[in-house]
Design an enzyme around this catalytic site. Structure first.
Site, PDB file in Angstrom:
ATOM      1  N   GLU A  48      -9.741  -1.906   5.183  1.00  0.00           N
ATOM      2  CA  GLU A  48     -10.405  -1.598   6.441  1.00  0.00           C
ATOM      3  C   GLU A  48     -11.679  -2.443   6.595  1.00  0.00           C
ATOM      4  OE1 GLU A  48      -8.677  -0.081   8.400  1.00  0.00           O
ATOM      5  OE2 GLU A  48      -8.109   1.962   7.895  1.00  0.00           O
ATOM      6  N   ASP A  53       0.814  -1.217   0.000  1.00  0.00           N
ATOM      7  CA  ASP A  53       0.000   0.000   0.000  1.00  0.00           C
ATOM      8  C   ASP A  53       0.845   1.263   0.000  1.00  0.00           C
ATOM      9  OD1 ASP A  53       0.907  -0.549   2.576  1.00  0.00           O
ATOM     10  OD2 ASP A  53      -1.082  -0.974   3.382  1.00  0.00           O
ATOM     11  N   ASP A  63      -7.768  -2.591  13.928  1.00  0.00           N
ATOM     12  CA  ASP A  63      -9.165  -2.794  13.511  1.00  0.00           C
ATOM     13  C   ASP A  63      -9.312  -4.012  12.595  1.00  0.00           C
ATOM     14  OD1 ASP A  63      -8.054  -1.916  11.141  1.00  0.00           O
ATOM     15  OD2 ASP A  63      -9.325  -0.140  10.937  1.00  0.00           O
ATOM     16  N   HIS A  87      -7.415  -4.689   9.859  1.00  0.00           N
ATOM     17  CA  HIS A  87      -7.057  -4.547   8.445  1.00  0.00           C
ATOM     18  C   HIS A  87      -5.769  -5.295   8.114  1.00  0.00           C
ATOM     19  CE1 HIS A  87      -4.857  -0.524   9.498  1.00  0.00           C
ATOM     20  NE2 HIS A  87      -3.929  -1.431   9.290  1.00  0.00           N
TER      21      HIS A  87
HETATM   22  C1  F6R Z   1       1.429  -1.609   6.143  1.00  0.00           C
HETATM   23  C2  F6R Z   1       0.126  -2.212   6.206  1.00  0.00           C
HETATM   24  C3  F6R Z   1      -0.689  -2.261   7.448  1.00  0.00           C
HETATM   25  C4  F6R Z   1       0.114  -2.546   8.725  1.00  0.00           C
HETATM   26  C5  F6R Z   1      -0.796  -2.460   9.948  1.00  0.00           C
HETATM   27  C6  F6R Z   1      -0.042  -2.688  11.223  1.00  0.00           C
HETATM   28  O1  F6R Z   1       1.971  -1.699   4.850  1.00  0.00           O
HETATM   29  O2  F6R Z   1      -0.338  -2.634   5.210  1.00  0.00           O
HETATM   30  O3  F6R Z   1      -1.675  -3.252   7.312  1.00  0.00           O
HETATM   31  O4  F6R Z   1       0.698  -3.804   8.632  1.00  0.00           O
HETATM   32  O5  F6R Z   1      -1.408  -1.209   9.986  1.00  0.00           O
HETATM   33  O6  F6R Z   1       0.802  -1.624  11.450  1.00  0.00           O
HETATM   34  P1  F6R Z   1       1.916  -1.666  12.591  1.00  0.00           P
HETATM   35  O7  F6R Z   1       2.876  -2.738  12.155  1.00  0.00           O
HETATM   36  O8  F6R Z   1       2.558  -0.314  12.551  1.00  0.00           O
HETATM   37  O9  F6R Z   1       1.223  -1.990  13.846  1.00  0.00           O
END
Ligand code: F6R
Length: 257
Positions: free
Chosen positions: A143, A67, A136, A138
């Site tokens: 989301e 992403d 959440d 994702h």
């Molecule tokens: C990042 C991504 C997100 C993260 C998720 C967890 O490329 O796609 O899904 O893996 O938001 O983020 P952290 O690791 O910062 O808790």
């Protein structure tokens, strides 16, 4: 789904590093799906160590990131392209032309998303996808309520994700509201997945994703449909799993050990 629970984040990163090492040795031209955020940082450090100390070469590897924020250029310090340069690409021998991160500044976002999907298809798909998980539920930036067959597209971040990610920005207001993300369907098409989660803060969502029903309200639960997923957790992230003893027993008695 194979649930692997190890004492610490460092142990998880070591195991992840070894699995990627094995894949790249077997297929030096493999295709890796990469993630950003806090979770993969220890894994990327381990990959850099393996590159420097154990001759792990990324020179023929292709990568696709999950992403990118819409509106940030690759040289913005909070963009995911910048993150990848800093955390991994600048420290290993990967050919930058073979690294892909969605272009958050594309004029035509829909065309950018379609061509991202096309580029993944052209290299024969993603061999191994690294994932973190949002509080959440994702994966990527899919989301809650994301279609479980979605492809790369624009999404709007939830308030929870904006709050969670504000720590990387000067203020919550600066977090972009929109992003490009691979879809849940894109992730389900990958050949194998390593999902990492660390810390107590992820324990609720991990138990929902692994042991709860498959639901678009917890997009990570769609991984229950994927035939080749390893979920690699430290003890605190695993602490709310009902079947924790069983997962430990399965891993301790795995046929290869
Ligand atoms: C990042 C991504 C997100 C993260 C998720 C967890 O490329 O796609 O899904 O893996 O938001 O983020 P952290 O690791 O910062 O808790």
């Amino acid at each position: 789904m194979e649930v692997i629970i190890l004492p610490s984040e460092k142990d998880c990163a070591k195991l992840g590093g070894q699995l990627i090492f094995d894949l790249v040795k077997e297929n030096p031209a493999c295709v890796l799906g990469l993630a950003t955020g806090s979770t993969p940082v220890s894994l990327y450090k381990e990959l850099i160590r393996l590159h420097k100390e154990n001759d792990l070469s990324f020179s023929n590897v292709t990568s696709f990131n999950l992403d990118e924020y819409i509106g940030l250029s690759g040289d913005h310090p909070c963009s995911y392209r910048y993150f990848m340069q800093e955390q991994l690409f600048d420290s290993v021998d990967i050919n930058l032309k073979s690294t892909h991160v969605p272009n958050g500044l594309a004029n035509n976002i829909e065309a950018e998303c379609d061509s991202y999907e096309q580029s993944i298809l052209e290299v024969g798909g993603i061999d191994l996808q690294i994932l973190g998980i949002g509080s959440d539920g994702h994966i990527g930036f899919n989301e809650p309520c994301s279609s479980l067959s979605s492809r790369t597209r624009m999404k709007t971040l939830t308030g929870e994700t904006i709050k969670d990610n504000a720590r990387f920005f000067e203020s919550e207001n600066e977090v972009p509201r929109h992003c490009i993300t691979m879809g849940v369907g894109t992730i389900l098409d990958t050949k194998s997945v390593l999902l990492f989660a660390f810390g107590e803060g992820k324990s609720d969502v991990i138990s929902k994703a692994i042991e709860g029903p498959i639901s678009s309200m917890v997009p990570a639960s769609a991984l229950q449909l994927h035939p080749n997923v390893k979920v690699i957790l430290d003890e605190p992230a695993a602490s709310k799993l009902v079947n924790i003893d069983y997962y430990k027993e399965v891993y301790a008695n795995r046929p290869s050990s």
